[in-house]
Design a protein around this motif. Structure first.
Motif, PDB file in Angstrom:
ATOM      1  N   SER A  87       0.816  -1.207   0.000  1.00 38.48           N
ATOM      2  CA  SER A  87       0.000   0.000   0.000  1.00 38.48           C
ATOM      3  C   SER A  87       0.857   1.266   0.000  1.00 38.48           C
ATOM      4  O   SER A  87       1.861   1.355   0.719  1.00 38.48           O
ATOM      5  CB  SER A  87      -0.908   0.016   1.229  1.00 38.48           C
ATOM      6  N   ARG A  88       0.431   2.231  -0.792  1.00 36.82           N
ATOM      7  CA  ARG A  88       1.133   3.528  -0.796  1.00 36.82           C
ATOM      8  C   ARG A  88       1.081   4.193   0.567  1.00 36.82           C
ATOM      9  O   ARG A  88       1.943   5.015   0.900  1.00 36.82           O
ATOM     10  CB  ARG A  88       0.506   4.443  -1.860  1.00 36.82           C
ATOM     11  N   THR A  89       0.087   3.853   1.380  1.00 36.62           N
ATOM     12  CA  THR A  89      -0.022   4.459   2.712  1.00 36.62           C
ATOM     13  C   THR A  89       1.091   3.996   3.636  1.00 36.62           C
ATOM     14  O   THR A  89       1.376   4.644   4.645  1.00 36.62           O
ATOM     15  CB  THR A  89      -1.379   4.111   3.351  1.00 36.62           C
ATOM     16  N   LEU A  90       1.748   2.883   3.314  1.00 37.79           N
ATOM     17  CA  LEU A  90       2.832   2.370   4.142  1.00 37.79           C
ATOM     18  C   LEU A  90       4.210   2.742   3.611  1.00 37.79           C
ATOM     19  O   LEU A  90       5.193   2.720   4.350  1.00 37.79           O
ATOM     20  CB  LEU A  90       2.733   0.843   4.256  1.00 37.79           C
ATOM     21  N   ALA A  91       4.278   3.088   2.325  1.00 35.00           N
ATOM     22  CA  ALA A  91       5.519   3.564   1.701  1.00 35.00           C
ATOM     23  C   ALA A  91       6.709   2.653   1.983  1.00 35.00           C
ATOM     24  O   ALA A  91       7.800   3.100   2.347  1.00 35.00           O
ATOM     25  CB  ALA A  91       5.821   4.992   2.174  1.00 35.00           C
ATOM     26  N   LEU A  92       6.503   1.363   1.780  1.00 29.73           N
ATOM     27  CA  LEU A  92       7.586   0.407   1.970  1.00 29.73           C
ATOM     28  C   LEU A  92       8.628   0.603   0.864  1.00 29.73           C
ATOM     29  O   LEU A  92       8.289   0.570  -0.314  1.00 29.73           O
ATOM     30  CB  LEU A  92       7.023  -1.015   1.894  1.00 29.73           C
ATOM     31  N   PRO A  93       9.904   0.826   1.198  1.00 32.47           N
ATOM     32  CA  PRO A  93      10.913   1.028   0.153  1.00 32.47           C
ATOM     33  C   PRO A  93      11.167  -0.244  -0.638  1.00 32.47           C
ATOM     34  O   PRO A  93      11.020  -1.361  -0.120  1.00 32.47           O
ATOM     35  CB  PRO A  93      12.162   1.453   0.935  1.00 32.47           C
ATOM     36  N   ALA A  94      11.549  -0.088  -1.895  1.00 37.15           N
ATOM     37  CA  ALA A  94      11.769  -1.241  -2.770  1.00 37.15           C
ATOM     38  C   ALA A  94      12.836  -2.177  -2.220  1.00 37.15           C
ATOM     39  O   ALA A  94      12.791  -3.390  -2.449  1.00 37.15           O
ATOM     40  CB  ALA A  94      12.140  -0.759  -4.164  1.00 37.15           C
ATOM     41  N   GLU A  95      13.810  -1.603  -1.502  1.00 36.89           N
ATOM     42  CA  GLU A  95      14.902  -2.436  -0.982  1.00 36.89           C
ATOM     43  C   GLU A  95      14.544  -3.139   0.326  1.00 36.89           C
ATOM     44  O   GLU A  95      15.362  -3.877   0.900  1.00 36.89           O
ATOM     45  CB  GLU A  95      16.148  -1.580  -0.770  1.00 36.89           C
ATOM     46  N   ASP A  96      13.319  -2.939   0.824  1.00 37.70           N
ATOM     47  CA  ASP A  96      12.893  -3.620   2.042  1.00 37.70           C
ATOM     48  C   ASP A  96      12.978  -5.136   1.821  1.00 37.70           C
ATOM     49  O   ASP A  96      12.556  -5.642   0.781  1.00 37.70           O
ATOM     50  CB  ASP A  96      11.457  -3.220   2.390  1.00 37.70           C
ATOM     51  N   PRO A  97      13.546  -5.858   2.780  1.00 37.83           N
ATOM     52  CA  PRO A  97      13.715  -7.311   2.584  1.00 37.83           C
ATOM     53  C   PRO A  97      12.394  -8.060   2.416  1.00 37.83           C
ATOM     54  O   PRO A  97      12.389  -9.195   1.929  1.00 37.83           O
ATOM     55  CB  PRO A  97      14.458  -7.758   3.849  1.00 37.83           C
ATOM     56  N   ARG A  98      11.295  -7.445   2.811  1.00 42.61           N
ATOM     57  CA  ARG A  98       9.993  -8.111   2.651  1.00 42.61           C
ATOM     58  C   ARG A  98       9.446  -7.999   1.230  1.00 42.61           C
ATOM     59  O   ARG A  98       8.518  -8.751   0.859  1.00 42.61           O
ATOM     60  CB  ARG A  98       8.979  -7.501   3.629  1.00 42.61           C
ATOM     61  N   THR A  99       9.981  -7.079   0.445  1.00 40.80           N
ATOM     62  CA  THR A  99       9.405  -6.795  -0.872  1.00 40.80           C
ATOM     63  C   THR A  99       9.258  -8.029  -1.759  1.00 40.80           C
ATOM     64  O   THR A  99       8.187  -8.243  -2.346  1.00 40.80           O
ATOM     65  CB  THR A  99      10.229  -5.712  -1.581  1.00 40.80           C
TER      66      THR A  99
END
Length: 313
Positions: A87-99
């Motif tokens: 979700s854009r509301t969480l703004a998880l970065p692309a490099e986040d290991p969860r991606t």
């Protein structure tokens, strides 16, 4: 189901009623990195209410898809909308290991919702004790449709074409899959490299489902045309229906929200048809005595200027 319950279901499916909604409801999610935020919408009155768990498309959240959530809740369903990690509301970065594993987290989110129905039921004033846990459906749009499809029995093929883990859920009795992407044989190089989970097999998607596709939905992820979105119907077992919407693109007339910029094919009439047919399908799928789907299908077939066509197997 008793005759009384049948009458209650049919009565609830009639005129829209007042809806109450609560957000964010927080469901504990160990190992996810943060707890799961959920929106719950429900009719203000009525008992033994069926449940729809809805998975949003890429970037959206529990606040999206109001045209569907509002309509379903007004017609007797409890609608539960989790916010996934993309979700854009969480703004998880692309490099986040969860991606790379977001597609799996999405599926786990839907199962957490089902595991957490006690928490969710208690979150809306007056809702406690009013859910019918024997009548649960899943629904989703785009990536959310793929997420929902796994609970209905669809599986992801590995690089050798071997079906992966069975992630279906026996608590789920039916589904609505909106703009669900097709087989992975015709992905663009970008999609093949970045979205390895977009290699579904529908051969084991045995639960009843309504698949909705737009005949003008040209995806940048596939080298094929709009017929790509009919694959889930073509390659799945029986107990499926396909609604093909004439002239519809990926937003199917505007289901992600009211006056949303991403909608390229705005059509209130098309959205109204999706609302009507999805509601009728789920009512008849969850209540064997309900005739809403048969009536809706007949009405579409007899419409002199139809907005779409239905196929059933």
């Amino acid at each position: 189901m008793s005759d009384t319950n049948t009458m209650t279901a049919q009565k609830t499916a009639g005129a829209p009623t007042t809806v109450v909604s609560a957000k964010p409801v927080v469901v504990p999610a160990p190992g996810r990195g943060e707890d799961l935020q959920v929106r719950v919408s429900a009719p203000a009155t009525g008992g033994e209410l069926p449940v729809i768990v809805f998975s949003h498309g890429f970037g959206w959240s529990m606040n999206g898809y109001a045209p569907l959530a509002d309509s379903w809740a007004a017609h007797g369903f409890v609608v539960i909308q989790p916010t996934h990690l993309d979700s854009r509301t969480l703004a998880l970065p692309a490099e986040d290991p969860r991606t790379p594993r977001i597609w799996r987290f999405r599926i786990e989110d839907l199962k957490r919702v089902l595991d957490g129905l006690d928490i969710l039921e208690a979150s809306v004033p007056g809702l406690a004790g009013r859910l019918d846990r024997s009548r649960i459906a899943v629904a989703g749009h785009s990536w959310g449709a793929q997420t929902a499809s796994t609970l209905l029995g669809a599986r992801i093929l590995d690089s050798d074409g071997i079906p992966g883990e069975d992630l279906s859920d026996p608590r789920v009795k039916a589904g609505v899959l909106l703009a669900l992407t097709g087989l992975g044989d015709d992905l663009t190089p970008f999609a093949a490299e970045n979205f390895p989970f977009m290699k579904p097999s529908f051969a084991t998607m045995t639960m009843p489902a309504l698949i909705v596709a737009g005949d003008n939905d040209q995806s940048h992820l596939s080298t094929r045309g709009p017929d790509w979105f009919t694959d889930p119907y073509t390659y799945s077992p029986r107990s499926k229906s396909l609604l093909t919407l004439f002239g519809a693109e990926h937003s199917l007339g505007g289901i992600p929200g009211y006056e949303v910029a991403e909608t390229t094919d705005e059509s209130p009439a098309r959205v109204a048809l999706v609302q009507q047919l999805t509601t009728a399908f789920l009512r008849s799928a969850l209540y064997s005595e309900d005739t809403s789907w048969q009536a809706a299908a007949t009405a579409l077939e007899e419409d002199p200027n139809p907005l779409g066509k239905l196929q059933t197997k």
